[in-house]
Structures are given as C-alpha cells and as structure tokens.
Design an enzyme around this catalytic site. Structure first.
Site, PDB file in Angstrom:
ATOM      1  N   CYS A   1      18.509 -34.591   7.870  1.00 34.20           N
ATOM      2  CA  CYS A   1      18.425 -35.703   8.821  1.00 34.20           C
ATOM      3  C   CYS A   1      17.035 -35.792   9.436  1.00 34.20           C
ATOM      4  O   CYS A   1      16.441 -36.873   9.500  1.00 34.20           O
ATOM      5  CB  CYS A   1      19.498 -35.558   9.901  1.00 34.20           C
ATOM      6  SG  CYS A   1      21.181 -35.820   9.283  1.00 34.20           S
TER       7      CYS A   1
ATOM      8  N   GLU B   1      18.243 -39.982  18.615  1.00 33.71           N
ATOM      9  CA  GLU B   1      17.189 -38.978  18.493  1.00 33.71           C
ATOM     10  C   GLU B   1      15.855 -39.472  19.045  1.00 33.71           C
ATOM     11  O   GLU B   1      15.441 -40.597  18.806  1.00 33.71           O
ATOM     12  CB  GLU B   1      17.021 -38.559  17.034  1.00 33.71           C
ATOM     13  CG  GLU B   1      18.261 -37.919  16.417  1.00 33.71           C
ATOM     14  CD  GLU B   1      18.621 -36.580  17.062  1.00 33.71           C
ATOM     15  OE1 GLU B   1      17.765 -36.005  17.775  1.00 33.71           O
ATOM     16  OE2 GLU B   1      19.756 -36.110  16.850  1.00 33.71           O
TER      17      GLU B   1
ATOM     18  N   HIS C   1      22.309 -39.540  15.241  1.00 34.92           N
ATOM     19  CA  HIS C   1      23.302 -38.607  14.711  1.00 34.92           C
ATOM     20  C   HIS C   1      24.691 -39.014  15.197  1.00 34.92           C
ATOM     21  O   HIS C   1      24.854 -39.401  16.356  1.00 34.92           O
ATOM     22  CB  HIS C   1      23.007 -37.182  15.184  1.00 34.92           C
ATOM     23  CG  HIS C   1      22.234 -36.373  14.208  1.00 34.92           C
ATOM     24  ND1 HIS C   1      21.013 -35.798  14.503  1.00 34.92           N
ATOM     25  CD2 HIS C   1      22.506 -36.025  12.924  1.00 34.92           C
ATOM     26  CE1 HIS C   1      20.577 -35.132  13.452  1.00 34.92           C
ATOM     27  NE2 HIS C   1      21.470 -35.251  12.479  1.00 34.92           N
TER      28      HIS C   1
END
Length: 215
Positions: free
Chosen positions: A143, A80, A167
């Site tokens: 998340c 991310e 992720h």
C-alpha cells in the site's frame, strides 16, 4: 469530462477477498458531482503494481486518483497523510518477492504528502456517520509502495492531478477468519468512499483541524 480513478488491490496473504477492490468495483461507472468514477484492480506485487497504476492513469487521464488498500486490524477508514520511500516487506507479495529496506524509487525523495484534503475528508466522513481518522503511516508494504508511486508520478509527470491513499478495514466476513479483528460493513465503506470522492472534488485546500497523534 472529469474522471476520478479509484483503485483497489487484489486479495493477498490467503484472504479470499480484498475490500479495497470490492469498494472500487462497486463505484465503477458512478457519477458524483459531474465526475465519472473509473475503477481498476492492481496486483499485490511490488514494481508491477506501480507500473499498472501509471498505465491506468495514462489510459484514463483522471483529475483525481483515490488509491485504496486493506489495513486489516484497523476499525475505520484511514486517510493517509504521507508516503515514504522504503519497502520493508513483512511477508512476500503475491509473486513471492519480499524486498527489505529498498527504496520504492531509487534516488527519490524520502517522502511525499498526500494532495487530498485529508482532514476535510475525515471531517465529512465522521459527519456522515462513517468512522474515519487521519493516519500517519501507510506501512512499508504494497500500500505504501503504491501510495509513494502515485505521488511520485504526480510530482514528476502530472502536477495538475491530485491523489492520495485511503486504507480500509476488513469486512465482517473477512474479519471472521481472524478472530478479534475489527470490521466495518462493506456498504458503509462504499458510502464512505462516495463521501470522500465528493469532498475531494469540492475542496481545493484543507481544514485546519487537529488530526495528529501522540505516538
């Protein structure tokens, strides 16, 4: 001693397992390039998850934090790029909370970038045969909430620490409960996370490679 804190999240939305915790638990106690990996499971509960993350950081004093979460529907490890200061929960968390359009941190900045070498990690994962990509959105559920909380803690209380969020896909066993969903074997994900940790420890800057998307 260098410590790497690696976190996973408990199962949610009726799934019996969460690969993010399976990966973290498998790596607990391992040593990679002189660093000791310490795993902690975090709840899928808004607010409490970030409090427990901060407590784990304070207890272990890591130089690097790698937070993991499940993105069922993705087919690769998604490193991310950015955490945004909003919770917009499509489903309730494990305590029944479903906040909509509320900030993760009141009066916090709109977003934080990961301090991991995200493109170097993706490059190393692909070189090792593990599917991976830079992700431009961590969503608006737990998340992203954890990712933002981690980066806010680093920015305000631990500026010498680095951290970010990855992720992970469903495992084949988990994907079988949801026909049509992609998956990646757990052993490949564990091996990939070793690569990610090793790369993050060894890389202070980042590679100048395209990792963007058109939409």
């Amino acid at each position: 001693m260098t410590t790497v804190l690696i976190t996973g999240i408990e199962p949610f939305e009726s799934d019996p397992t969460n690969p993010s915790w399976d990966i973290a638990r498998a790596l607990d106690g391992e040593r990679i390039d002189g660093a000791t990996l310490v795993a902690r499971q975090l709840p899928c509960v808004f607010g409490r998850a970030n409090r427990e993350l901060v407590a784990a950081i304070e207890a272990t004093q890591p130089s690097l934090v790698l937070a993991l979460g499940l993105a069922s529907g993705r087919s690769e490890l998604s490193v991310e790029r950015v955490a945004i200061n909003v919770i917009d929960a499509r489903i309730p968390d494990n305590a029944g909370n479903q906040p909509v359009d509320v900030p993760v941190v009141a009066d916090g900045p709109a977003a934080y970038f990961s301090s991991l070498p995200i493109k170097a990690i993706v490059h190393a994962l692909r070189a090792a045969g593990v599917p991976a990509a830079v992700s431009q959105s961590a969503g608006t559920y737990n998340c992203n909430h954890l990712f933002y909380g981690l980066m806010h803690h680093i920015a305000t209380r631990a500026p010498r620490m680095r951290g970010g969020f990855i992720h992970v896909p469903a495992t084949p066993e988990l994907a079988a409960r949801h026909p049509g969903r992609p998956s990646l074997r757990l052993d490949a994900q564990i091996a990939g996370m070793r690569v990610a940790v090793r790369t993050a420890l060894a890389t202070q800057g980042d590679l100048r490679l395209s990792g963007g998307t058109l939409h």
